[in-house]
Design a protein around this motif. Structure first.
Motif, short mmCIF file in Angstrom:
data_model
loop_
_atom_site.label_atom_id
_atom_site.label_comp_id
_atom_site.label_asym_id
_atom_site.label_seq_id
_atom_site.Cartn_x
_atom_site.Cartn_y
_atom_site.Cartn_z
N MET A 1 0.82 -1.21 0.00
CA MET A 1 0.00 0.00 0.00
C MET A 1 0.87 1.27 0.00
N ARG A 2 2.06 1.14 0.55
CA ARG A 2 2.95 2.29 0.58
C ARG A 2 3.30 2.73 -0.84
N ARG A 3 3.35 1.77 -1.76
CA ARG A 3 3.67 2.09 -3.15
C ARG A 3 2.61 3.03 -3.73
N LEU A 4 1.34 2.76 -3.44
CA LEU A 4 0.26 3.57 -3.99
C LEU A 4 0.19 4.94 -3.33
N THR A 5 0.38 4.99 -2.02
CA THR A 5 0.32 6.28 -1.33
C THR A 5 1.55 7.13 -1.62
N LEU A 376 -10.38 -5.80 -3.53
CA LEU A 376 -9.58 -6.22 -2.38
C LEU A 376 -8.47 -5.20 -2.11
N ILE A 377 -7.82 -4.72 -3.17
CA ILE A 377 -6.77 -3.72 -3.00
C ILE A 377 -7.35 -2.45 -2.41
N LEU A 378 -8.53 -2.03 -2.91
CA LEU A 378 -9.17 -0.82 -2.39
C LEU A 378 -9.49 -0.98 -0.90
N HIS A 379 -9.98 -2.14 -0.51
CA HIS A 379 -10.30 -2.40 0.91
C HIS A 379 -9.05 -2.28 1.78
N GLU A 380 -7.96 -2.92 1.36
CA GLU A 380 -6.73 -2.87 2.15
C GLU A 380 -6.13 -1.46 2.15
N LEU A 381 -6.27 -0.75 1.03
CA LEU A 381 -5.77 0.62 0.98
C LEU A 381 -6.53 1.51 1.96
N GLY A 382 -7.86 1.32 2.04
CA GLY A 382 -8.65 2.09 2.99
C GLY A 382 -8.22 1.84 4.42
N GLU A 383 -7.93 0.58 4.76
CA GLU A 383 -7.44 0.27 6.10
C GLU A 383 -6.07 0.90 6.34
N HIS A 384 -5.22 0.87 5.31
CA HIS A 384 -3.88 1.45 5.44
C HIS A 384 -3.96 2.96 5.69
#
Length: 424
Positions: A1-5, A376-384
């Motif tokens: 997730m750090r890659r996306l943020t 699934l990626i969106l869900h984990e990104l939201g948690e991150h």
């Protein structure tokens, strides 16, 4: 997730949204979630709907947004904001290429191309198509195959000619540009040459330049070509390659109200296609001393990289299926698709870095994988990012209830229609 943020930091998303006026300072709309909902909402599912994007947002944000609150955000300003995000992402994300020929002598290899997107017929005034009673947009890309980036994006109506968006100038110095036939114009080729640039283009079917010199000697009773027009002798040739200098005539740009005629000499190369019993013809200003005919054919194949990008956008993201008659919503969805592509490629870079060296990830197979895991990626990104969406049951109730009190659901309509008969 750090890659996306890192690619799109939340602070950057919020600050730029405030600069453009996409959101108010009270921040009732959580703009980072809003952006990511479009990125991953566009990738997920078989068909994209605005209601689907809203559900993606509500499944991630701290507080859900109503349909009215969501739709009123779909403005021309939001389209401008998404375009800015695409341009930001293009500076950060590489687009793979497969250039095998030695082209180190050029600072960059540029590929210009465009593709047509079919739109709702009600948009015919805003996006004029080539045929009546149709609407169409055109996406233009200038792809830097050396830096593996897209340097320019333009969206026009379908009737806008690709070549009008390609401007010659000093930026072309020591760059090689690859064109398809939509950009074919002798005056453009002359301007590239005069600005210290190089080009390779397919030769138009109706182009029939005069041959001034043969650049390769043939033994035996070879047909002499000098002084003849190219198309007039093609059927008589059975060579593997054609390599000649030609002279072309064209009109210069207007000056003091007139356009003067001029001539220029270029190189034309033909590579025989045995299956079609014909030649693939290319026009260029590259010299024979540095590039043989087979080299030019291989260089031109680099254009296929842009074709693959267009194909991925259309097949994986249904880019040419816009079921809306709203002009700025079309642009929002177009830029959302490009954002999805950029995020997908950024994650592909991460996967490639982490995987074993011998593993290969074909772009289209990766795109399908990315789509299947988008929610699934969106869900984990939201948690991150620290978001806490409402409980699932509350979201189900919110999304499934009837929105318009005046609009009866099917069961109500049927009951009302059959009631008089039952009473009678």
């Amino acid at each position: 997730m750090r890659r996306l943020t890192t690619l799109f930091p939340s602070e950057f998303l919020e600050e730029h949204a405030e600069e453009l006026g996409v959101v108010e300072r009270d921040r009732k709309l959580q703009i980072p979630v809003f952006v990511w909902a479009f990125v991953f909402g566009f990738a997920a599912g078989e068909r994209r709907t605005l209601a689907g994007f809203r559900r993606s947002y509500n499944s991630t944000a701290d507080e859900p947004i109503s349909p009215g609150g969501f739709y009123q955000r779909l403005t021309p300003t939001l389209a401008e904001y998404f375009r800015d995000l695409v341009e930001h992402g293009l500076d950060e994300v590489a687009v793979p290429d497969t250039v095998d020929v030695d082209i180190d002598r050029f600072s960059d290899v540029m590929i210009a191309d465009g593709t047509v997107l079919r739109l709702h017929e009600f948009l015919a005034d805003q996006f004029e198509a080539r045929h009546e009673e149709q609407a169409g947009a055109k996406l233009h890309l200038l792809h830097n195959a050396t830096e593996q980036t897209i340097e320019r994006i333009d969206v026009t109506d379908e009737k806008a000619h690709d070549s009008t968006l390609f401007k010659t100038g000093s930026w072309l110095e020591n760059r090689l540009v690859l064109f398809d036939l939509a950009y074919f114009k002798y005056r453009r080729f002359a301007r590239i040459d005069e600005n210290g640039g190089s080009f390779v283009s397919r030769l138009k079917q109706n182009a029939n330049p005069v041959i001034t010199d043969e650049l390769r000697e043939w033994r035996g009773r070879a047909i002499p070509l000098e002084g003849k027009q190219l198309r007039d002798v093609l059927d008589d040739l059975d060579r593997t390659y054609i390599d000649v200098e030609v002279e072309v005539e064209f009109k210069r740009g207007p000056y003091n109200g007139t356009r003067s005629l001029d001539t220029k000499r270029f190189r034309v190369v033909g590579v025989r296609d045995e299956d079609a019993d014909d030649y693939h013809l290319y026009v260029t200003n590259l010299s024979r001393e540095e590039f043989f005919p087979a080299d030019l054919a291989q260089i031109y194949r680099c254009r296929w990289e842009v074709e693959l990008l267009f194909r991925e956008l259309k097949t994986q993201y249904d880019l040419d299926e816009f079921d809306t008659s709203n002009e700025h919503v079309v642009k929002i969805l177009l830029y959302a698709a490009l954002l999805s592509l950029l995020v997908s490629r950024d994650l592909l870079d991460l996967v490639t870095e982490q995987a074993d060296d011998e593993l290969v990830f074909p772009p289209e197979r990766w795109a399908a994988t990315f789509r299947s895991h988008a929610q699934l990626i969106l869900h984990e990104l939201g948690e991150h990012l620290g978001y806490s969406p409402p409980p699932l049951l509350e979201r189900l109730i919110e999304d499934a209830q009837k929105i318009h009190k005046q609009r009866p659901i099917l069961q109500e309509t049927l009951a009302t229609a059959t009631q008089p008969r039952c009473e009678s």
